[in-house]
Write a protein that holds these residues in place. Structure first.
Motif, PDB file in Angstrom:
ATOM      1  N   THR A 184       4.651 -54.467 -48.906  1.00 27.82           N
ATOM      2  CA  THR A 184       3.067 -53.667 -48.433  1.00 27.82           C
ATOM      3  C   THR A 184       2.430 -53.736 -47.684  1.00 27.82           C
ATOM      4  O   THR A 184       1.962 -53.157 -46.377  1.00 27.82           O
ATOM      5  CB  THR A 184       2.768 -53.407 -50.109  1.00 27.82           C
ATOM      6  N   ALA A 185       2.106 -55.288 -47.564  1.00 33.53           N
ATOM      7  CA  ALA A 185       1.939 -56.181 -46.111  1.00 33.53           C
ATOM      8  C   ALA A 185       1.966 -55.343 -45.540  1.00 33.53           C
ATOM      9  O   ALA A 185       2.271 -55.539 -44.107  1.00 33.53           O
ATOM     10  CB  ALA A 185       1.414 -57.305 -46.435  1.00 33.53           C
ATOM     11  N   GLY A 186       3.345 -55.213 -44.819  1.00 36.76           N
ATOM     12  CA  GLY A 186       5.023 -55.052 -43.840  1.00 36.76           C
ATOM     13  C   GLY A 186       4.085 -53.128 -43.247  1.00 36.76           C
ATOM     14  O   GLY A 186       4.004 -52.574 -42.832  1.00 36.76           O
ATOM     15  N   PHE A 226      -0.653 -51.041 -37.135  1.00 38.68           N
ATOM     16  CA  PHE A 226      -0.557 -51.758 -35.808  1.00 38.68           C
ATOM     17  C   PHE A 226       0.105 -51.144 -34.830  1.00 38.68           C
ATOM     18  O   PHE A 226       0.814 -51.470 -33.638  1.00 38.68           O
ATOM     19  CB  PHE A 226       0.507 -53.400 -35.868  1.00 38.68           C
ATOM     20  N   SER A 227       0.597 -49.495 -35.218  1.00 38.01           N
ATOM     21  CA  SER A 227       1.520 -48.949 -34.942  1.00 38.01           C
ATOM     22  C   SER A 227       1.673 -46.842 -34.522  1.00 38.01           C
ATOM     23  O   SER A 227       0.845 -47.579 -36.569  1.00 38.01           O
ATOM     24  CB  SER A 227       3.336 -49.058 -34.450  1.00 38.01           C
ATOM     25  N   GLY A 228       1.667 -46.683 -34.633  1.00 39.73           N
ATOM     26  CA  GLY A 228       1.515 -44.934 -34.631  1.00 39.73           C
ATOM     27  C   GLY A 228      -0.257 -44.586 -34.757  1.00 39.73           C
ATOM     28  O   GLY A 228      -0.288 -44.360 -34.284  1.00 39.73           O
ATOM     29  N   ASP A 229       0.067 -43.265 -34.723  1.00 36.85           N
ATOM     30  CA  ASP A 229      -1.361 -42.119 -35.605  1.00 36.85           C
ATOM     31  C   ASP A 229      -2.626 -43.676 -35.520  1.00 36.85           C
ATOM     32  O   ASP A 229      -3.950 -42.782 -34.444  1.00 36.85           O
ATOM     33  CB  ASP A 229      -2.033 -41.343 -36.350  1.00 36.85           C
ATOM     34  N   PHE A 230      -2.682 -44.922 -36.109  1.00 38.05           N
ATOM     35  CA  PHE A 230      -3.782 -45.212 -36.497  1.00 38.05           C
ATOM     36  C   PHE A 230      -3.530 -46.518 -35.902  1.00 38.05           C
ATOM     37  O   PHE A 230      -4.289 -47.805 -36.228  1.00 38.05           O
ATOM     38  CB  PHE A 230      -4.002 -45.087 -38.150  1.00 38.05           C
ATOM     39  N   GLY A 257       0.803 -58.680 -29.505  1.00 33.23           N
ATOM     40  CA  GLY A 257      -0.506 -59.435 -28.968  1.00 33.23           C
ATOM     41  C   GLY A 257      -1.316 -58.727 -29.949  1.00 33.23           C
ATOM     42  O   GLY A 257      -2.683 -58.829 -29.465  1.00 33.23           O
ATOM     43  N   LYS A 258      -1.590 -58.171 -30.487  1.00 32.62           N
ATOM     44  CA  LYS A 258      -2.300 -57.818 -32.108  1.00 32.62           C
ATOM     45  C   LYS A 258      -3.299 -58.858 -33.161  1.00 32.62           C
ATOM     46  O   LYS A 258      -2.848 -59.543 -32.227  1.00 32.62           O
ATOM     47  CB  LYS A 258      -1.740 -57.400 -33.459  1.00 32.62           C
ATOM     48  N   GLY A 259      -4.162 -58.469 -32.744  1.00 35.75           N
ATOM     49  CA  GLY A 259      -4.996 -59.374 -33.772  1.00 35.75           C
ATOM     50  C   GLY A 259      -5.536 -59.366 -34.982  1.00 35.75           C
ATOM     51  O   GLY A 259      -5.262 -58.070 -35.493  1.00 35.75           O
ATOM     52  N   MET A 260      -6.179 -60.024 -36.010  1.00 38.68           N
ATOM     53  CA  MET A 260      -6.195 -60.366 -36.945  1.00 38.68           C
ATOM     54  C   MET A 260      -7.914 -60.743 -37.122  1.00 38.68           C
ATOM     55  O   MET A 260      -8.289 -61.834 -36.965  1.00 38.68           O
ATOM     56  CB  MET A 260      -5.903 -60.454 -38.088  1.00 38.68           C
TER      57      MET A 260
END
Length: 305
Positions: A108-110, A117-121, A148-151
């Protein structure tokens, strides 16, 4: 390639540490202005756009934090406004944090990771809740490596109820939040080899600024981790406490209602509301002025340390 947390850290150094929270509720908009739009959601979009324009033009903030719950509450149209708000932030040149606080089993986290991190949002950085277990972080950290995303991982939040779990003592010693901090340090070391040229990890921590002793202890415990700092302003956190958390690797200090509702403290806006001439442009001006004031307040507190 710079990861998004590195970009945010550099923007904070250039523009100051303020993060403007777009936790935008239609109730924050005066009825006379709200009535000029086809729907509350469209009024929220206009409201957000005015604020983004003022803040970005004045370079009074380094990022915006868009709290998804307020948009989900407006249904499908609200989610379209969420998407458009993310695009407006991206266009502004400032960093975008999507405050989604997701945390679930790996599969689910995936799906959550793909959704944000992709797509419309698609966004730059998200918030994550690790209290279902550290395996829930892996799908998100994979995006830090490949895109290169962050959290920002919840460590010490600003709500009174954080004592219910985060502050609980463990049998083996330390608090629950100390266990989260140890995992963040481990991830930071892991990413240090992946991004050797950069000055912070793509994995940061959410640390509230509502208690001075905790702020000092956590900044000393995790000097190399970049912080997202809620609690300043409307939630009661003082600038001096936030400034303590800005030491070392630094951080970004969120203010939402203090900026979104700044028009309510403006004599000019209140007079215009009374005589029916208040516009969204006036509200944007008040928000922009409040952002500059908050930035200067934080910078002054940091200089005084």
């Amino acid at each position: 390639m710079k990861h998004n947390m590195q970009i945010l850290q550099e923007l904070a150094a250039a523009n100051g540490p303020l993060c403007v929270g777009l936790d935008t509720d239609p109730s924050y908009i005066p009825p006379s202005v709200l009535a000029k739009y086809d729907s509350p959601a469209q009024a929220v979009l206009a409201y957000n756009t005015e604020i983004i324009d003022r803040v970005a033009t004045a370079k009074s903030a380094c990022c915006f934090k868009v709290q998804i719950a307020y948009y989900e509450a407006m249904g499908l149209e609200g989610m379209r406004v969420y998407e458009q708000t993310l695009k407006a932030v991206k266009k502004s040149g400032l960093a975008c944090i999507s405050d989604i606080k997701r945390g679930d089993i790996a599969a689910t986290a995936g799906a959550y990771a793909r959704a944000h991190f992709s797509g419309d949002f698609e966004t730059d950085i998200i918030t994550i809740n690790p209290y279902m277990g550290f395996d829930t972080l892996k799908p998100f950290t994979e995006y830090a490596q490949k895109a290169g995303k962050g959290m920002f991982v919840l460590l010490r939040t600003s709500n009174p109820g954080m004592t219910d779990i985060e502050q609980k003592e463990l049998k083996e010693g330390g608090r629950v939040l100390d266990g989260v901090g140890a995992e963040l340090e481990r991830l930071s070391k892991e990413f240090a080899s992946f991004y050797p040229e950069q000055t912070c990890s793509p994995v940061g921590a959410v640390v509230g600024c509502t208690e001075e002793s905790d702020a000092k202890a956590l900044r000393e415990a995790y000097p190399d981790i970049f912080f997202l700092i809620p609690g300043y302003g409307a939630q009661g956190g003082a600038a001096r406490i936030a400034a303590t958390l800005l030491k070392n690797a630094g951080g970004t200090v969120n203010s939402s209602r203090g900026i979104l509702c700044a028009w309510k403290k403006s004599p000019t806006c209140l007079q215009k509301e009374q005589d029916g001439s208040l516009t969204m442009d006036d509200i944007g001006d008040a928000a922009g002025a409040a952002a500059i004031e908050a930035k200067n307040d934080l910078l002054s507190a940091f200089a005084a340390l």
